[in-house]
Scaffold this motif. Sequence first.
Motif, PDB file in Angstrom:
ATOM      1  N   SER A  79       2.147  -5.205  59.904  1.00 17.48           N
ATOM      2  CA  SER A  79       2.612  -4.070  59.111  1.00 17.48           C
ATOM      3  C   SER A  79       3.513  -4.551  57.974  1.00 17.48           C
ATOM      4  O   SER A  79       3.866  -5.728  57.886  1.00 17.48           O
ATOM      5  N   ASN A  80       3.896  -3.635  57.120  1.00 15.24           N
ATOM      6  CA  ASN A  80       4.783  -3.954  56.004  1.00 15.24           C
ATOM      7  C   ASN A  80       6.205  -4.071  56.540  1.00 15.24           C
ATOM      8  O   ASN A  80       6.981  -3.116  56.535  1.00 15.24           O
ATOM      9  N   ILE A  81       6.540  -5.277  56.997  1.00 15.85           N
ATOM     10  CA  ILE A  81       7.813  -5.490  57.683  1.00 15.85           C
ATOM     11  C   ILE A  81       8.993  -5.348  56.733  1.00 15.85           C
ATOM     12  O   ILE A  81      10.133  -5.144  57.178  1.00 15.85           O
ATOM     13  N   SER A  82       8.755  -5.429  55.434  1.00 20.21           N
ATOM     14  CA  SER A  82       9.860  -5.302  54.480  1.00 20.21           C
ATOM     15  C   SER A  82      10.481  -3.906  54.523  1.00 20.21           C
ATOM     16  O   SER A  82      11.645  -3.728  54.170  1.00 20.21           O
ATOM     17  N   LYS A  83       9.733  -2.908  54.966  1.00 16.92           N
ATOM     18  CA  LYS A  83      10.269  -1.556  55.047  1.00 16.92           C
ATOM     19  C   LYS A  83      11.220  -1.377  56.226  1.00 16.92           C
ATOM     20  O   LYS A  83      11.852  -0.331  56.350  1.00 16.92           O
ATOM     21  N   ARG A  84      11.289  -2.357  57.094  1.00 14.66           N
ATOM     22  CA  ARG A  84      12.224  -2.294  58.220  1.00 14.66           C
ATOM     23  C   ARG A  84      13.638  -2.686  57.820  1.00 14.66           C
ATOM     24  O   ARG A  84      14.575  -2.534  58.610  1.00 14.66           O
ATOM     25  N   VAL A  85      13.809  -3.220  56.622  1.00 19.24           N
ATOM     26  CA  VAL A  85      15.130  -3.603  56.126  1.00 19.24           C
ATOM     27  C   VAL A  85      15.762  -2.383  55.464  1.00 19.24           C
ATOM     28  O   VAL A  85      15.141  -1.729  54.619  1.00 19.24           O
ATOM     29  N   ILE A  86      16.990  -2.069  55.858  1.00 16.59           N
ATOM     30  CA  ILE A  86      17.655  -0.900  55.292  1.00 16.59           C
ATOM     31  C   ILE A  86      18.043  -1.173  53.843  1.00 16.59           C
ATOM     32  O   ILE A  86      18.019  -2.316  53.375  1.00 16.59           O
ATOM     33  N   ASP A  87      18.436  -0.137  53.125  1.00 18.07           N
ATOM     34  CA  ASP A  87      18.609  -0.213  51.676  1.00 18.07           C
ATOM     35  C   ASP A  87      19.644  -1.241  51.232  1.00 18.07           C
ATOM     36  O   ASP A  87      19.461  -1.911  50.221  1.00 18.07           O
ATOM     37  N   ASN A  88      20.745  -1.386  51.968  1.00 19.79           N
ATOM     38  CA  ASN A  88      21.786  -2.321  51.528  1.00 19.79           C
ATOM     39  C   ASN A  88      21.563  -3.747  52.029  1.00 19.79           C
ATOM     40  O   ASN A  88      22.453  -4.595  51.940  1.00 19.79           O
ATOM     41  N   ASN A  89      20.363  -4.007  52.598  1.00 16.68           N
ATOM     42  CA  ASN A  89      19.990  -5.353  53.049  1.00 16.68           C
ATOM     43  C   ASN A  89      20.978  -5.934  54.060  1.00 16.68           C
ATOM     44  O   ASN A  89      21.254  -7.144  54.047  1.00 16.68           O
ATOM     45  N   SER A  90      21.505  -5.104  54.938  1.00 18.35           N
ATOM     46  CA  SER A  90      22.477  -5.593  55.909  1.00 18.35           C
ATOM     47  C   SER A  90      21.961  -5.558  57.338  1.00 18.35           C
ATOM     48  O   SER A  90      22.623  -6.073  58.234  1.00 18.35           O
ATOM     49  N   ASN A  91      20.791  -4.969  57.573  1.00 17.06           N
ATOM     50  CA  ASN A  91      20.279  -4.888  58.943  1.00 17.06           C
ATOM     51  C   ASN A  91      18.780  -4.619  58.909  1.00 17.06           C
ATOM     52  O   ASN A  91      18.225  -4.200  57.898  1.00 17.06           O
ATOM     53  N   ILE A  92      18.142  -4.882  60.058  1.00 16.86           N
ATOM     54  CA  ILE A  92      16.710  -4.641  60.236  1.00 16.86           C
ATOM     55  C   ILE A  92      16.564  -3.659  61.386  1.00 16.86           C
ATOM     56  O   ILE A  92      17.045  -3.914  62.501  1.00 16.86           O
ATOM     57  N   THR A  93      15.922  -2.543  61.156  1.00 16.86           N
ATOM     58  CA  THR A  93      15.818  -1.499  62.169  1.00 16.86           C
ATOM     59  C   THR A  93      14.369  -1.051  62.297  1.00 16.86           C
ATOM     60  O   THR A  93      13.535  -1.285  61.409  1.00 16.86           O
ATOM     61  N   GLY A  94      14.094  -0.383  63.423  1.00 18.76           N
ATOM     62  CA  GLY A  94      12.788   0.234  63.621  1.00 18.76           C
ATOM     63  C   GLY A  94      11.650  -0.732  63.830  1.00 18.76           C
ATOM     64  O   GLY A  94      10.499  -0.427  63.498  1.00 18.76           O
ATOM     65  N   LEU A  95      11.922  -1.907  64.384  1.00 19.19           N
ATOM     66  CA  LEU A  95      10.871  -2.890  64.602  1.00 19.19           C
ATOM     67  C   LEU A  95       9.953  -2.460  65.746  1.00 19.19           C
ATOM     68  O   LEU A  95      10.417  -2.081  66.813  1.00 19.19           O
ATOM     69  N   LYS A  96       8.656  -2.533  65.518  1.00 22.18           N
ATOM     70  CA  LYS A  96       7.675  -2.288  66.557  1.00 22.18           C
ATOM     71  C   LYS A  96       7.420  -3.582  67.334  1.00 22.18           C
ATOM     72  O   LYS A  96       7.915  -4.650  66.980  1.00 22.18           O
ATOM     73  N   SER A  97       6.627  -3.450  68.394  1.00 25.82           N
ATOM     74  CA  SER A  97       6.362  -4.618  69.241  1.00 25.82           C
ATOM     75  C   SER A  97       5.711  -5.740  68.446  1.00 25.82           C
ATOM     76  O   SER A  97       6.089  -6.912  68.573  1.00 25.82           O
ATOM     77  N   HIS A  98       4.740  -5.396  67.615  1.00 18.11           N
ATOM     78  CA  HIS A  98       4.055  -6.437  66.853  1.00 18.11           C
ATOM     79  C   HIS A  98       4.938  -6.981  65.745  1.00 18.11           C
ATOM     80  O   HIS A  98       4.797  -8.152  65.347  1.00 18.11           O
ATOM     81  N   ASP A  99       5.860  -6.173  65.229  1.00 18.09           N
ATOM     82  CA  ASP A  99       6.829  -6.683  64.253  1.00 18.09           C
ATOM     83  C   ASP A  99       7.704  -7.759  64.881  1.00 18.09           C
ATOM     84  O   ASP A  99       7.981  -8.791  64.253  1.00 18.09           O
ATOM     85  N   CYS A 100       8.140  -7.519  66.107  1.00 23.83           N
ATOM     86  CA  CYS A 100       8.935  -8.532  66.816  1.00 23.83           C
ATOM     87  C   CYS A 100       8.108  -9.782  67.076  1.00 23.83           C
ATOM     88  O   CYS A 100       8.622 -10.908  67.024  1.00 23.83           O
ATOM     89  N   HIS A 101       6.837  -9.587  67.373  1.00 25.43           N
ATOM     90  CA  HIS A 101       5.925 -10.706  67.595  1.00 25.43           C
ATOM     91  C   HIS A 101       5.853 -11.595  66.354  1.00 25.43           C
ATOM     92  O   HIS A 101       5.962 -12.828  66.443  1.00 25.43           O
ATOM     93  N   ILE A 102       5.685 -10.983  65.189  1.00 19.93           N
ATOM     94  CA  ILE A 102       5.612 -11.747  63.939  1.00 19.93           C
ATOM     95  C   ILE A 102       6.974 -12.331  63.578  1.00 19.93           C
ATOM     96  O   ILE A 102       7.078 -13.478  63.130  1.00 19.93           O
ATOM     97  N   LEU A 103       8.025 -11.554  63.774  1.00 18.14           N
ATOM     98  CA  LEU A 103       9.368 -12.022  63.427  1.00 18.14           C
ATOM     99  C   LEU A 103       9.741 -13.257  64.227  1.00 18.14           C
ATOM    100  O   LEU A 103      10.262 -14.235  63.676  1.00 18.14           O
TER     101      LEU A 103
END
Length: 714
Positions: free
Chosen positions: A297-321
């Motif tokens: 998926s488009n993992i860049s959208k999981r980064v919040i606007d101020n670039n200070s955290n990553i939220t809302g990761l799905k199972s496959h996002d964690c797999h890739i991360l």
Amino acid sequence: MRHPVDGSSWKEFDKKYLNFSREPRNVRIGLAADGFNPFGNMSLAHSTWPVVLTTFNLPPWLCMKESSFMLSLLIPGPKSPRKDMDVFLKPLVCELKHLWQEGVRTKEAATNTFFTMKAVLLWTINDFPARSSLSGWSGQGYKACPTCNEDTPSMHVTNKVVCVGHRRFLHATHAWRKSLDFNGEPETRSPPKQFSVVDIDDQLSRLLYRVPGKHPDFGGVKRKQEDFELNWNKRSIFFELEYWSSLQLKHNLDVMHIEKNGNKFYRLHPKYSLKVGDRKLFCQFIKDVKLSDGFGSNISKRVIDNNSNITGLKSHDCHILMQRLLPIGIRGFLTKDIYTPIVDLCTFFKQLCSRTLLVDDMKKAKKAILLILCKLELIYPPTFFDIMVHLVLHLPDEALRGGPVCMRWMYPFERYMKKLKHYVRNKARPEGSIAEGYVAKEALSFCSMYLRDVQTRFNQPDINEDVVVEKTKLWVFESKCCPANAKKIKYLTINEKLNFEWFVLDSCQEVRDYMNEFKYEHLQDDVKTKFLKWFLEKLYLMKVQNSPEFHPELYALSMGAEINAFTYSACIVNGVRFMVRGRDVEQITQNSRVLAEGVNHEKYYGQVEEIIELCYGNGAQNVDNDLVEDLDVVHNNSSSNCLLSIDFTQYLLNTSSHVTVGEKSSEVNMPTVTDNTLSDDESNNDEDDFEYDTEGSEAEGSEADTEESEGEFD
């Protein structure tokens, strides 16, 4: 190991039950169960549990496909069945017992004969909480590990049970056993024992009989377990199957959820956490990542606007991360002693999730993961080590018993549950809607098997369908590249044309003998500048003399390519879509990166700059009526890990032409070449350019895999 048949559990079962294994048409089944909310609002108010069966007699690429799934049970909500799971599984277990003992009379369509087909349940596939409901072993408390059993290394820390003390699994002579750096004490305990079938049966025989659930006879409250019952809360209904107790692997530990729940490294203890500036840089790194088409998926959208955290990761996002991004992103922000075990853990998961496993690699990984966990204990506080981190220790053993992880994880079943969720039309009766939708889908799928010349779910082409390769004499004309957009005409300069032609000749194995002959006859001449003229004369004489070695394709190759070539911005090779860099920069995915190996197997990384199609044999009608026009995309191998579009810069610069200005004409009369260039309107590949957005999609692995999944290059 590429299939569960390569695991020790399958092999040991065949040795013990010879009558079953002698019939290859007997079925091996896997069972997956998990709860989901059919309303899609992520609320825990309703939990529906589908019980899905899949067949492992199929090839690896079909075992975990949706077409192989059978929805055998649908346990209604709104509450999770938990300990009452066996009540709902009773009809299914009765059928499994019948399939094992008596079998069913089945017709084999290939031979038009009948035989008695039997079936066996190999194992269950589920997440850790669902495993507790199916196996009867509770995944909570001091003895939460089902493998370590009563010897689970655990302790109580700040209102939490943690699993530490992995030095206990080391060899008795290992230096870390005497070290005081872990908890200030040496480790003297022996490793946990391996519990045999007899030991498990003995534990289950000590269980007290209780009515399932919070029965009113017990005051409607949870009953306290006795110490001798350990973490067993019931004897699983699967033990009614004659063969169940003898199976090496009964309930799989799901790598998908272990990898997701253990992915905590971006939320470290303050002592080891990233500084504010480093955290923003790491988040910016994740935001700038562009994955291949269909890889994630488009993992860049999981980064919040101020670039200070990553939220809302799905199972496959964690797999890739964990397997792809984390080892690269943290190197510049943590010290070596901290990031090294993290990178080693990520590498362990990457190796474990490969579609092909080596037995020796898994044995080495079993030792390596123990050292990794011990290193992590030296870095992170005990509260980091919950049961999900501890379960990583047992994954190599399960891989040796059950085969590749991709045949035993929850990814395909989670996607299937999402499809079942779409069947809900009447929210007052969600289970009824799912049942009706499933039956209708199965009926249509069954009918479609008898349709001809109609696109169905069984013959539907992939989005990146490969081109059918036509067999030709010359390898360079067997194009394995399918253009994915409308072509454009490119007018080649003389220098470009000559260098392109030389590259094609030099890459053609069938021309090697002629090239060696030229070198033998013309020791002083430059092969690159003189060979093409000699080759053309050679082929023309062979044609005039009706030589048996003459072939129209060789003749077309000797005449050279047309001055007009075709270019494309995208193409498909081996089911993978590639784009040129100019088009790729406008996408949220990247599909222009390629890897090529040199002569000495050195690796070169680069980007596809241009996709060029050369036209050979356009004047063939004047030479031989049997020689037809042949279009080919320049390439040098069918492998997706090799170069697709050649960088001709090294050939275009500082190279002399092999046609000398003012050179006398050859004594052999050369055939004339006419220009029969195709226009854009005559192209068979006039498909419009597609814009691909992979947001919300999850790769398969390849399928993903794929690891060396499609469209992915290390």
